[in-house]
Design an enzyme around this catalytic site. Structure first.
Site, PDB file in Angstrom:
ATOM      1  N   ASP A  77      -5.214   4.089 -12.741  1.00 29.55           N
ATOM      2  CA  ASP A  77      -5.498   2.974 -13.652  1.00 29.55           C
ATOM      3  C   ASP A  77      -6.765   3.317 -14.435  1.00 29.55           C
ATOM      4  O   ASP A  77      -7.836   2.727 -14.227  1.00 29.55           O
ATOM      5  CB  ASP A  77      -5.679   1.672 -12.858  1.00 29.55           C
ATOM      6  CG  ASP A  77      -4.403   1.299 -12.129  1.00 29.55           C
ATOM      7  OD1 ASP A  77      -3.349   1.224 -12.785  1.00 29.55           O
ATOM      8  OD2 ASP A  77      -4.442   1.096 -10.906  1.00 29.55           O
ATOM      9  N   GLN A 121      -4.712 -11.917 -13.031  1.00 29.56           N
ATOM     10  CA  GLN A 121      -4.509 -10.723 -13.846  1.00 29.56           C
ATOM     11  C   GLN A 121      -3.063 -10.530 -14.280  1.00 29.56           C
ATOM     12  O   GLN A 121      -2.720  -9.512 -14.874  1.00 29.56           O
ATOM     13  CB  GLN A 121      -5.040  -9.485 -13.135  1.00 29.56           C
ATOM     14  CG  GLN A 121      -4.268  -9.026 -11.904  1.00 29.56           C
ATOM     15  CD  GLN A 121      -5.012  -7.919 -11.167  1.00 29.56           C
ATOM     16  OE1 GLN A 121      -6.022  -8.148 -10.519  1.00 29.56           O
ATOM     17  NE2 GLN A 121      -4.525  -6.695 -11.272  1.00 29.56           N
ATOM     18  N   LEU A 181       0.818  -1.217   0.000  1.00 26.25           N
ATOM     19  CA  LEU A 181       0.000   0.000   0.000  1.00 26.25           C
ATOM     20  C   LEU A 181       0.848   1.261   0.000  1.00 26.25           C
ATOM     21  O   LEU A 181       1.910   1.312   0.612  1.00 26.25           O
ATOM     22  CB  LEU A 181      -0.915  -0.004   1.235  1.00 26.25           C
ATOM     23  CG  LEU A 181      -1.864  -1.200   1.325  1.00 26.25           C
ATOM     24  CD1 LEU A 181      -2.682  -1.126   2.616  1.00 26.25           C
ATOM     25  CD2 LEU A 181      -2.793  -1.279   0.110  1.00 26.25           C
ATOM     26  N   HIS A 182       0.358   2.261  -0.702  1.00 26.21           N
ATOM     27  CA  HIS A 182       1.003   3.571  -0.714  1.00 26.21           C
ATOM     28  C   HIS A 182      -0.076   4.638  -0.558  1.00 26.21           C
ATOM     29  O   HIS A 182      -1.272   4.318  -0.408  1.00 26.21           O
ATOM     30  CB  HIS A 182       1.833   3.779  -1.990  1.00 26.21           C
ATOM     31  CG  HIS A 182       1.075   3.519  -3.256  1.00 26.21           C
ATOM     32  ND1 HIS A 182       0.008   4.285  -3.668  1.00 26.21           N
ATOM     33  CD2 HIS A 182       1.208   2.544  -4.202  1.00 26.21           C
ATOM     34  CE1 HIS A 182      -0.452   3.831  -4.810  1.00 26.21           C
ATOM     35  NE2 HIS A 182       0.241   2.757  -5.157  1.00 26.21           N
ATOM     36  N   GLU A 183       0.351   5.876  -0.619  1.00 26.92           N
ATOM     37  CA  GLU A 183      -0.552   6.997  -0.346  1.00 26.92           C
ATOM     38  C   GLU A 183      -1.762   6.987  -1.305  1.00 26.92           C
ATOM     39  O   GLU A 183      -2.846   7.436  -0.940  1.00 26.92           O
ATOM     40  CB  GLU A 183       0.271   8.286  -0.476  1.00 26.92           C
ATOM     41  CG  GLU A 183      -0.292   9.519   0.176  1.00 26.92           C
ATOM     42  CD  GLU A 183      -0.803   9.358   1.605  1.00 26.92           C
ATOM     43  OE1 GLU A 183      -1.860   9.944   1.897  1.00 26.92           O
ATOM     44  OE2 GLU A 183      -0.172   8.644   2.405  1.00 26.92           O
ATOM     45  N   HIS A 232      -3.431   4.330  -2.371  1.00 26.49           N
ATOM     46  CA  HIS A 232      -4.440   3.443  -1.766  1.00 26.49           C
ATOM     47  C   HIS A 232      -5.069   4.123  -0.541  1.00 26.49           C
ATOM     48  O   HIS A 232      -6.283   4.066  -0.332  1.00 26.49           O
ATOM     49  CB  HIS A 232      -3.797   2.139  -1.282  1.00 26.49           C
ATOM     50  CG  HIS A 232      -3.159   1.319  -2.361  1.00 26.49           C
ATOM     51  ND1 HIS A 232      -1.798   1.157  -2.457  1.00 26.49           N
ATOM     52  CD2 HIS A 232      -3.700   0.614  -3.374  1.00 26.49           C
ATOM     53  CE1 HIS A 232      -1.525   0.372  -3.495  1.00 26.49           C
ATOM     54  NE2 HIS A 232      -2.655   0.032  -4.076  1.00 26.49           N
ATOM     55  N   GLN A 258      -8.596   0.561 -16.279  1.00 27.49           N
ATOM     56  CA  GLN A 258      -9.233  -0.343 -15.310  1.00 27.49           C
ATOM     57  C   GLN A 258     -10.545   0.267 -14.802  1.00 27.49           C
ATOM     58  O   GLN A 258     -11.561  -0.431 -14.665  1.00 27.49           O
ATOM     59  CB  GLN A 258      -8.285  -0.621 -14.135  1.00 27.49           C
ATOM     60  CG  GLN A 258      -8.940  -1.384 -12.986  1.00 27.49           C
ATOM     61  CD  GLN A 258      -7.929  -1.845 -11.962  1.00 27.49           C
ATOM     62  OE1 GLN A 258      -7.255  -2.841 -12.157  1.00 27.49           O
ATOM     63  NE2 GLN A 258      -7.827  -1.152 -10.835  1.00 27.49           N
ATOM     64  N   SER A 298       2.664   0.720  -6.860  1.00 31.59           N
ATOM     65  CA  SER A 298       3.376  -0.277  -6.054  1.00 31.59           C
ATOM     66  C   SER A 298       4.660  -0.706  -6.760  1.00 31.59           C
ATOM     67  O   SER A 298       5.615  -1.136  -6.122  1.00 31.59           O
ATOM     68  CB  SER A 298       2.486  -1.496  -5.809  1.00 31.59           C
ATOM     69  OG  SER A 298       1.319  -1.096  -5.132  1.00 31.59           O
ATOM     70  N   ARG A 299       4.677  -0.602  -8.087  1.00 31.61           N
ATOM     71  CA  ARG A 299       5.859  -1.052  -8.839  1.00 31.61           C
ATOM     72  C   ARG A 299       7.004  -0.050  -8.799  1.00 31.61           C
ATOM     73  O   ARG A 299       8.115  -0.382  -9.218  1.00 31.61           O
ATOM     74  CB  ARG A 299       5.479  -1.340 -10.298  1.00 31.61           C
ATOM     75  CG  ARG A 299       4.630  -2.589 -10.457  1.00 31.61           C
ATOM     76  CD  ARG A 299       4.506  -3.035 -11.899  1.00 31.61           C
ATOM     77  NE  ARG A 299       3.892  -4.332 -12.019  1.00 31.61           N
ATOM     78  CZ  ARG A 299       2.586  -4.546 -12.141  1.00 31.61           C
ATOM     79  NH1 ARG A 299       1.754  -3.517 -12.161  1.00 31.61           N
ATOM     80  NH2 ARG A 299       2.105  -5.773 -12.236  1.00 31.61           N
TER      81      ARG A 299
END
Ligand code: PAF
Length: 280
Positions: free
Chosen positions: A151, A61, A33-35, A37, A154, A187-188
């Site tokens: 995204d 996925q 998780l980051h800011e 999320h 998405q 996240s990447r």
């Protein structure tokens, strides 16, 4: 914060919320998780009376050549962050729980939305996303579900699934969260070396230049070329696409409303995407 690891536990945990008529906000995540999320969790907190967050790295996925095993995982940190944000329920299912042996029903996202851009570069990706999100929606039965604009495709695919499969759920989209220098949080990003992180700023630079060209009256093809050329000129940046599309269909835009500028590129072997919406 309560924790549920199975669908049965989750339903039991949420039963009291439902009986007392509390609205449920749901934030699906793959953890790390980051800011970005956490901003969605805060949006849910502001709108709903109970907030459920799922953390599940969804194998369906990821393509065969993709980074499922390497995908960042930090469950303890995720737990602390979610608790700090006042999350009511964390749903942490196993792969077997979400995909029991013999499970064979999946969702297929139609053309062109599910098959262009990300859908083209990552065959099967959106089918996997929709399959897991549909399962999660059925388990959580939220009033609102929260996704990040980062995204963009998405978001369009999920909105379309909610409409087509008639989920009684309101999809809420939170803005892309960026570092001060413009890099969209992902996240990447943790896979980027400091040098590659600097190179990755080419994505937001390309989008800014594209948006400026568009607002100066540039034609779609010119805007796309401006973005592509800026990406291609970036040292160590391998562009995948730079397009201007309708934000719902992801097809060539008709008219000048509801467009989104989308880019994807590999930097230091890490595939990154970013976008800006253009409203007029
Ligand atoms: O955006 C993500 O993190 C994932 O695609 C999602 C929506 C949690 C489904 O696995």
């Amino acid at each position: 914060m309560r924790i549920a690891r199975t669908g049965v536990e989750l339903r039991e945990t949420l039963q009291a919320e439902r009986i007392s008529g509390r609205t449920i906000g749901f934030v699906p995540t793959m953890g790390a998780l980051h800011e970005g999320h956490l901003s969605l969790v805060r949006l849910a907190r502001a709108k709903d009376e109970a907030v459920v967050v799922s953390v599940f790295v969804n194998p369906l996925q990821f393509g065969q050549a993709e980074d499922l095993e390497a995908y960042p995982r930090d469950p303890e940190r995720d737990f602390e962050l979610l608790e700090g944000e006042g999350t009511d329920v964390a749903f942490l299912p196993s792969v077997d729980e979400m995909y029991p042996a013999g499970d064979c029903t999946t969702i297929s996202v139609g053309r062109p939305l599910g098959r262009v851009l990300e859908g083209h570069d990552r065959p099967g990706h959106f089918d996997g996303v929709c399959t897991v999100v549909a399962k999660l929606f059925n388990l959580v039965e939220p009033d609102h579900a929260f996704f990040g604009q980062k995204d963009a495709q998405q978001v369009a695919v999920i909105r379309r699934m909610v409409h087509d499969l008639k989920f009684p759920i309101d999809v809420v989209v939170g803005p892309t969260v960026r570092d001060p220098d413009g890099l969209a949080l992902s996240s990447r990003n943790c896979f980027l070396s400091p040098e590659d992180r600097t190179k990755a700023l080419a994505l937001s630079r390309a989008l800014n230049a594209g948006a400026a060209e568009l607002s100066a009256g540039g034609a779609v093809e010119v805007v796309e070329k401006v973005m592509w050329d800026l990406l291609a000129a970036g040292e160590g940046v391998e562009p995948s696409y730079a397009r201007v599309v309708d934000r719902h269909s992801f097809e060539v835009p008709e008219g000048d409303t509801g467009m989104v500028l989308v880019v994807a590129a590999r930097v230091g072997g890490v595939r990154l995407i970013d976008n800006v919406e253009v409203k007029s």
